[in-house]
Write an enzyme that holds these catalytic residues in place. Structure first.
Site, PDB file in Angstrom:
ATOM      1  N   GLU A  60       0.796  -1.351  -0.153  1.00 53.25           N
ATOM      2  CA  GLU A  60      -0.041   0.041   0.038  1.00 53.25           C
ATOM      3  C   GLU A  60       0.817   1.457  -0.077  1.00 53.25           C
ATOM      4  O   GLU A  60       0.441   2.184  -0.714  1.00 53.25           O
ATOM      5  CB  GLU A  60      -0.842  -0.214   1.295  1.00 53.25           C
ATOM      6  N   HIS A 129     -10.547  -6.811   9.043  1.00 53.24           N
ATOM      7  CA  HIS A 129     -11.088  -6.082   7.752  1.00 53.24           C
ATOM      8  C   HIS A 129     -12.456  -5.303   7.991  1.00 53.24           C
ATOM      9  O   HIS A 129     -13.188  -5.258   7.203  1.00 53.24           O
ATOM     10  CB  HIS A 129     -11.299  -7.355   6.811  1.00 53.24           C
TER      11      HIS A 129
END
Length: 168
Positions: A60, A129
Site C-alpha cells: 500500500e 477487515h
C-alpha cells in the site's frame, strides 16, 4: 427495472470519469483481472486496458506513493485500497504527502488523487477487515472524506470527488 447496486454505482462513476479524461487511471490490488474489492472494477480492464487499469503488488505505501507521484506529474489517479485497515500501511504517504503537499508548497502543487477504500464491519470479515477509520481521516487537514449513505450518493459523491477542480 432492477435497482443499481453500490458496486455498479461506483463502477459507473469511475467509467464515466475515465471516458471523459484520459489522464484518469485506476490502480490497486486486484483491480484488473479480479475486478477489485467487491467487484467494483469488473470490466474496466477490458474496456480501458492495462495502461489505465493497473494491478499492484500488496504494498500500500508503494502504490499510494506512486499515485501521489502520478498526480503531481499531471495524471488523475484513483488508488484503491482493499479495506481501510490496509490504509494504515500507507499512512505516511496519505498524511504527510498527499494531504500536505498543497499547503507545504504554498499552493504551487496540488495532488489530484482519489483514494477509494471499503470501511466498516458490514461484511463481518473479522478484526482485520472491519475497522471504521473514516471519522479519524476526516480530521486530517488536506483530506476530504466521503462516506455515502445511498446508492445515488455513492455514484454522485465519487463522481464529484473525481471531477473536483480544487484537487489541482
Amino acid at each position: 427495472m432492477t435497482a443499481m447496486t453500490y458496486r455498479e454505482a461506483m463502477r459507473e462513476a469511475i467509467r464515466t470519469t475515465m471516458q471523459a479524461d484520459e489522464r484518469v487511471f485506476l490502480m490497486g490490488e486486484d483491480v484488473g483481472r479480479y475486478g477489485g474489492c467487491f467487484g467494483v472494477s469488473l470490466g474496466l480492464l477490458e474496456e480501458f486496458g492495462r495502461e489505465r487499469v493497473r494491478d499492484t503488488p500488496l504494498s500500500e505505501s508503494v502504490f499510494v506513493g506512486a499515485g501521489i507521484g502520478a498526480a503531481l506529474g499531471g495524471m488523475r489517479p484513483i488508488v484503491e485500497i482493499m479495506t481501510v485497515n490496509f490504509s494504515l500501511l500507507a499512512l505516511d504517504q496519505i498524511l504527510n504527502n498527499a494531504a500536505t503537499l498543497r499547503h507545504m508548497s504554498g499552493g504551487q502543487f496540488g495532488v489530484p488523487l482519489v483514494i477509494r477504500m471499503t470501511t466498516g464491519g458490514g461484511r463481518q470479515l473479522a478484526a482485520q477487515h472491519s475497522h471504521s477509520l473514516e471519522g479519524w481521516y476526516a480530521h486530517i487537514p488536506g483530506l476530504r472524506v466521503v462516506a455515502p449513505a445511498t446508492v445515488a450518493d455513492a455514484r454522485g459523491m465519487l463522481a464529484t470527488a473525481l471531477d473536483d477542480p480544487t484537487r489541482y
